[in-house]
Design a protein around this motif. Sequence first.
Motif, PDB file in Angstrom:
ATOM      1  N   GLY A  96       0.791  -1.224   0.000  1.00 30.19           N
ATOM      2  CA  GLY A  96       0.000   0.000   0.000  1.00 30.19           C
ATOM      3  C   GLY A  96       0.818   1.266   0.000  1.00 30.19           C
ATOM      4  O   GLY A  96       0.262   2.365  -0.047  1.00 30.19           O
ATOM      5  N   GLY A  97       2.118   1.162   0.053  1.00 33.92           N
ATOM      6  CA  GLY A  97       2.996   2.322   0.039  1.00 33.92           C
ATOM      7  C   GLY A  97       4.406   1.883  -0.299  1.00 33.92           C
ATOM      8  O   GLY A  97       4.710   0.680  -0.382  1.00 33.92           O
ATOM      9  N   PRO A 130      -1.463  -3.378  -8.559  1.00 41.55           N
ATOM     10  CA  PRO A 130      -1.972  -4.755  -8.462  1.00 41.55           C
ATOM     11  C   PRO A 130      -2.561  -5.051  -7.080  1.00 41.55           C
ATOM     12  O   PRO A 130      -2.064  -4.568  -6.062  1.00 41.55           O
ATOM     13  CB  PRO A 130      -0.735  -5.614  -8.736  1.00 41.55           C
ATOM     14  CG  PRO A 130       0.141  -4.736  -9.573  1.00 41.55           C
ATOM     15  CD  PRO A 130      -0.090  -3.338  -9.096  1.00 41.55           C
ATOM     16  N   TYR A 131      -3.626  -5.850  -7.048  1.00 39.94           N
ATOM     17  CA  TYR A 131      -4.349  -6.104  -5.809  1.00 39.94           C
ATOM     18  C   TYR A 131      -3.470  -6.755  -4.752  1.00 39.94           C
ATOM     19  O   TYR A 131      -3.672  -6.538  -3.548  1.00 39.94           O
ATOM     20  CB  TYR A 131      -5.573  -6.981  -6.080  1.00 39.94           C
ATOM     21  CG  TYR A 131      -6.676  -6.252  -6.819  1.00 39.94           C
ATOM     22  CD1 TYR A 131      -7.327  -5.173  -6.232  1.00 39.94           C
ATOM     23  CD2 TYR A 131      -7.054  -6.627  -8.103  1.00 39.94           C
ATOM     24  CE1 TYR A 131      -8.327  -4.484  -6.898  1.00 39.94           C
ATOM     25  CE2 TYR A 131      -8.049  -5.953  -8.789  1.00 39.94           C
ATOM     26  CZ  TYR A 131      -8.692  -4.879  -8.179  1.00 39.94           C
ATOM     27  OH  TYR A 131      -9.674  -4.205  -8.855  1.00 39.94           O
ATOM     28  N   ASN A 132      -2.497  -7.568  -5.159  1.00 36.44           N
ATOM     29  CA  ASN A 132      -1.651  -8.245  -4.169  1.00 36.44           C
ATOM     30  C   ASN A 132      -0.652  -7.303  -3.505  1.00 36.44           C
ATOM     31  O   ASN A 132       0.108  -7.715  -2.624  1.00 36.44           O
ATOM     32  CB  ASN A 132      -0.919  -9.432  -4.801  1.00 36.44           C
ATOM     33  CG  ASN A 132       0.008  -9.015  -5.927  1.00 36.44           C
ATOM     34  OD1 ASN A 132       0.031  -7.846  -6.335  1.00 36.44           O
ATOM     35  ND2 ASN A 132       0.779  -9.968  -6.444  1.00 36.44           N
ATOM     36  N   GLN A 133      -0.646  -6.010  -3.916  1.00 37.05           N
ATOM     37  CA  GLN A 133       0.205  -5.012  -3.274  1.00 37.05           C
ATOM     38  C   GLN A 133      -0.614  -3.958  -2.532  1.00 37.05           C
ATOM     39  O   GLN A 133      -0.072  -2.977  -2.036  1.00 37.05           O
ATOM     40  CB  GLN A 133       1.089  -4.338  -4.323  1.00 37.05           C
ATOM     41  CG  GLN A 133       2.024  -5.277  -5.068  1.00 37.05           C
ATOM     42  CD  GLN A 133       2.817  -4.568  -6.144  1.00 37.05           C
ATOM     43  OE1 GLN A 133       3.085  -3.364  -6.062  1.00 37.05           O
ATOM     44  NE2 GLN A 133       3.200  -5.300  -7.187  1.00 37.05           N
ATOM     45  N   GLN A 134      -1.919  -4.153  -2.465  1.00 29.16           N
ATOM     46  CA  GLN A 134      -2.808  -3.167  -1.868  1.00 29.16           C
ATOM     47  C   GLN A 134      -3.271  -3.612  -0.486  1.00 29.16           C
ATOM     48  O   GLN A 134      -3.271  -4.797  -0.155  1.00 29.16           O
ATOM     49  CB  GLN A 134      -4.046  -2.948  -2.747  1.00 29.16           C
ATOM     50  CG  GLN A 134      -3.783  -2.334  -4.099  1.00 29.16           C
ATOM     51  CD  GLN A 134      -5.063  -1.965  -4.808  1.00 29.16           C
ATOM     52  OE1 GLN A 134      -6.102  -1.746  -4.175  1.00 29.16           O
ATOM     53  NE2 GLN A 134      -5.012  -1.907  -6.138  1.00 29.16           N
ATOM     54  N   ILE A 135      -3.668  -2.607   0.334  1.00 24.21           N
ATOM     55  CA  ILE A 135      -4.447  -2.836   1.546  1.00 24.21           C
ATOM     56  C   ILE A 135      -5.584  -1.822   1.536  1.00 24.21           C
ATOM     57  O   ILE A 135      -5.651  -0.953   0.652  1.00 24.21           O
ATOM     58  CB  ILE A 135      -3.596  -2.695   2.832  1.00 24.21           C
ATOM     59  CG1 ILE A 135      -3.153  -1.243   3.030  1.00 24.21           C
ATOM     60  CG2 ILE A 135      -2.399  -3.615   2.809  1.00 24.21           C
ATOM     61  CD1 ILE A 135      -2.600  -0.981   4.415  1.00 24.21           C
ATOM     62  N   ALA A 136      -6.472  -1.909   2.490  1.00 26.01           N
ATOM     63  CA  ALA A 136      -7.613  -0.991   2.535  1.00 26.01           C
ATOM     64  C   ALA A 136      -7.140   0.455   2.671  1.00 26.01           C
ATOM     65  O   ALA A 136      -6.175   0.747   3.385  1.00 26.01           O
ATOM     66  CB  ALA A 136      -8.527  -1.354   3.705  1.00 26.01           C
TER      67      ALA A 136
END
Length: 452
Positions: A96-97, A130-136
């Motif tokens: 997420g960052g 990409p979704y696998n590098q994201q959090i809420a």
Amino acid sequence: MLSCSVAKIRFFIKPPPCILLFFLLSFTSFTSTEAYDVLDPNGNITIRWDIISWTPDGYVAVVTLNNFQQYRHISAPGWSLGWTWAKKEVIWSMMGGQTTEQGDCSKFKTTPPHCCKKDPTVVDLLPGTPYNQQIANCCKGGVLSSWAQDPANAIASFQISVGRAGTSNKTVKVPKNFTLKAPGPGYTCGPGKIVQPTQFLTGDKRRRTQALMTWNVTCMYSQFLAQKTPTCCVSLSSFYNDTIVPCPTCSCGCQGNSSQSGNCVDPDTPHLASVVANPAKSSPFVQCTRHMCPVRVHWHVKLNYKEYWRVKVTITNFNYKMNYTDWNLVIQHPNFDNLTQLFSFNYKSLTPYGTINDTALLWGIKFYNDLLMEAGPEGNVQSELLFRKDKSTFTFDKGWAFPRRIYFNGDNCVMPPPDAYPWLPNASSRREVSLLALVLASFVVFALCAYA
């Protein structure tokens, strides 16, 4: 005969009239520049650091930025958060960052950490990550909305895995020297303070969990730190007076003063588009005006009905190289408790003084006028406000119809002096106060001191 120097001896018992008069003139003649915002007294950005699990040499934490400011938001290119580690910590990985620099990781023989710097700087990831590098609440390009304007998007988060940090509440040390840039200076952050661990609800909302350890950092905004000169000004006009009161001269800088005004572009310059598009110059290009402000807000008292009165508000962008996305306007006027109708702007009442409703937050309608375009024919947005008259308070006399204070994107705009406001034609002549009069008044004060 008693001089002021002798009068100081009895000051602690009863101050003489000359001293009281001097202090009265001092407080009415000068204003102070402070970070405290009277229209948003509790506004701040709170950084919450929640340790959610231990690792063999450190911990995993979720860092959350909450923008509790009512109307001040962070626009592109977004926020950047920095700190200094208390020990020899490293960042193994992030979601997420990301940090802006990796630093020297040559001491690590296996997989190098994400960042080995003593003072890392973290930025948000861009939309489309990409979704696998994201959090809420991540991946908005660092953009944070204001709390009153869009609370759902006033939060940002990233996850961080920290090594060489200790594996218990007694061995973990809070980082120091937090800095927040949004995207430039302006925020001052206090020290990290350990607080009660944050509690979380599970997805089914039937179970509570809590962080292993939590600390908070509070960051406050100062317009003076963000920019030495103002960024907007206010002009006034009315249907009952031919006078158009312009922005005060040199409100945001003066032409020819390169240290304050930056690049100034004459709108009548031939080949204006090619001049503005010159990539060799990175400073903001502001249209040459008397006030030299990037933004002007014009308040026009338009019509007078039997039971209502009408105002037109126009925001004009004089910056050739900047669009203002999700702009907002804060206006303080005593008649906002009787606002009847608003055209083409969103509206929310702010009550910084408890129950007194005299402050309004205005912003654009999504996909219609939420983008204030760069200087040019399309570089303005406008709306009209309809107010109901309150017989107990309503009057057009002595500048009552004009606002007391206006903010654009959270920055206080320069207002014309009150004695320049358009008055009613039958109003008595206004009293002019000059610098010479103030100097003479000062001499009178000291004369009184000498003969008190």
